[in-house]
Design a protein around this motif. Structure first.
Motif, mmCIF file in Angstrom:
data_model
loop_
_atom_site.group_PDB
_atom_site.id
_atom_site.type_symbol
_atom_site.label_atom_id
_atom_site.label_comp_id
_atom_site.label_asym_id
_atom_site.label_seq_id
_atom_site.Cartn_x
_atom_site.Cartn_y
_atom_site.Cartn_z
ATOM 1 N N THR A 69 12.095 -44.132 -55.364
ATOM 2 C CA THR A 69 13.362 -44.221 -54.628
ATOM 3 C C THR A 69 14.507 -43.700 -55.476
ATOM 4 O OG1 THR A 69 12.500 -46.177 -53.504
ATOM 5 C CG2 THR A 69 14.848 -45.786 -53.345
ATOM 6 N N ARG A 70 14.517 -44.033 -56.723
ATOM 7 C CA ARG A 70 15.568 -43.532 -57.628
ATOM 8 C C ARG A 70 15.520 -42.009 -57.742
ATOM 9 N NH1 ARG A 70 19.216 -46.334 -57.123
ATOM 10 N NH2 ARG A 70 18.747 -48.509 -57.210
ATOM 11 N N ASP A 71 14.308 -41.459 -57.828
ATOM 12 C CA ASP A 71 14.173 -40.000 -57.881
ATOM 13 C C ASP A 71 14.681 -39.351 -56.601
ATOM 14 O OD1 ASP A 71 13.248 -39.701 -60.404
ATOM 15 O OD2 ASP A 71 11.137 -39.444 -59.853
ATOM 16 N N LEU A 72 14.356 -39.962 -55.474
ATOM 17 C CA LEU A 72 14.809 -39.408 -54.196
ATOM 18 C C LEU A 72 16.327 -39.473 -54.053
ATOM 19 C CD1 LEU A 72 12.071 -40.813 -51.809
ATOM 20 C CD2 LEU A 72 12.337 -38.466 -52.598
ATOM 21 N N LEU A 73 16.939 -40.449 -54.677
ATOM 22 C CA LEU A 73 18.397 -40.576 -54.634
ATOM 23 C C LEU A 73 19.068 -39.805 -55.755
ATOM 24 C CD1 LEU A 73 18.690 -44.356 -53.781
ATOM 25 C CD2 LEU A 73 19.255 -42.435 -52.296
ATOM 26 N N ALA A 74 18.315 -39.005 -56.458
ATOM 27 C CA ALA A 74 18.829 -38.191 -57.571
ATOM 28 C C ALA A 74 19.495 -39.060 -58.630
ATOM 29 C CB ALA A 74 19.779 -37.126 -57.056
ATOM 30 N N ARG A 75 18.936 -40.237 -58.821
ATOM 31 C CA ARG A 75 19.409 -41.192 -59.836
ATOM 32 C C ARG A 75 20.879 -41.571 -59.648
ATOM 33 N NH1 ARG A 75 15.074 -41.791 -62.804
ATOM 34 N NH2 ARG A 75 13.750 -40.044 -63.278
ATOM 35 N N LEU A 76 21.332 -41.587 -58.412
ATOM 36 C CA LEU A 76 22.696 -42.033 -58.120
ATOM 37 C C LEU A 76 22.790 -43.538 -58.312
ATOM 38 C CD1 LEU A 76 23.400 -39.983 -54.892
ATOM 39 C CD2 LEU A 76 24.349 -39.567 -57.147
ATOM 40 N N PRO A 77 23.919 -44.034 -58.734
ATOM 41 C CA PRO A 77 24.058 -45.483 -58.946
ATOM 42 C C PRO A 77 24.283 -46.232 -57.626
ATOM 43 C CG PRO A 77 26.086 -44.381 -59.529
ATOM 44 C CD PRO A 77 25.110 -43.303 -59.186
ATOM 45 N N VAL A 78 23.245 -46.295 -56.819
ATOM 46 C CA VAL A 78 23.308 -46.980 -55.526
ATOM 47 C C VAL A 78 22.560 -48.302 -55.671
ATOM 48 C CG1 VAL A 78 22.719 -46.829 -53.093
ATOM 49 C CG2 VAL A 78 23.350 -44.777 -54.339
ATOM 50 N N GLU A 80 20.171 -51.362 -55.032
ATOM 51 C CA GLU A 80 18.873 -51.420 -54.349
ATOM 52 C C GLU A 80 18.987 -52.057 -52.966
ATOM 53 O OE1 GLU A 80 14.889 -50.463 -54.306
ATOM 54 O OE2 GLU A 80 16.213 -50.154 -56.004
ATOM 55 N N SER A 81 19.826 -53.064 -52.830
ATOM 56 C CA SER A 81 19.978 -53.720 -51.529
ATOM 57 C C SER A 81 20.586 -52.778 -50.496
ATOM 58 C CB SER A 81 20.843 -54.975 -51.675
ATOM 59 O OG SER A 81 22.139 -54.612 -52.135
ATOM 60 N N ALA A 82 21.479 -51.905 -50.911
ATOM 61 C CA ALA A 82 22.071 -50.934 -49.982
ATOM 62 C C ALA A 82 21.033 -49.925 -49.519
ATOM 63 C CB ALA A 82 23.242 -50.214 -50.643
ATOM 64 N N VAL A 83 20.138 -49.567 -50.404
ATOM 65 C CA VAL A 83 19.087 -48.604 -50.040
ATOM 66 C C VAL A 83 18.132 -49.221 -49.033
ATOM 67 C CG1 VAL A 83 17.109 -47.299 -50.914
ATOM 68 C CG2 VAL A 83 19.230 -47.375 -52.220
ATOM 69 N N THR A 84 17.631 -50.405 -49.323
ATOM 70 C CA THR A 84 16.638 -51.018 -48.446
ATOM 71 C C THR A 84 17.217 -51.433 -47.107
ATOM 72 O OG1 THR A 84 17.025 -53.158 -49.497
ATOM 73 C CG2 THR A 84 15.213 -51.824 -50.337
#
Length: 106
Positions: A69-78, A80-84
């Motif tokens: 998931t971090r790779d897919l987000l290009a290591r943006l500081p997002v 984890e709860s916002a992603v899921t």
């Protein structure tokens, strides 16, 4: 008359062997056509197995996939709860379903 009789001994088993092989090939072709070559078959199986729901509810939110998931987000500081919590919004079913049989309009 001995020549034709000798040939007749092997002709009967050979004919049966060819018939059985032809039947096996036809059965194999019918199975391939109704399953492997049928896109609807895959869609039906994926719907029965709840593949779409499991992708979002189990796979993408699993701790083991956090590096991906971090790779897919290009290591943006997002967070984890916002992603899921926004997975279904970001990747809607009509766009990510690999079992989709019709093409989207361009």
């Amino acid at each position: 008359m001995r020549g034709p009789l000798r040939g007749a001994r092997w002709l009967h088993p050979a004919a049966w062997t060819v018939a059985v092989l032809c039947l096996a090939v036809l059965a194999f072709a019918a199975i391939m056509r109704s399953t492997v070559l049928n896109a609807g078959f895959y869609g039906k199986v994926l719907e029965e197995e709840r593949a779409y729901e499991r992708l979002y509810d189990e796979v993408l939110v699993a701790p083991q996939s956090s590096a991906l998931t971090r790779d897919l987000l290009a290591r943006l500081p997002v967070p984890e709860s916002a992603v899921t919590s926004n997975l279904k919004t970001v990747l809607p079913r009509r766009r990510c379903g690999p079992w989709r049989t019709s093409r989207s309009p361009r």
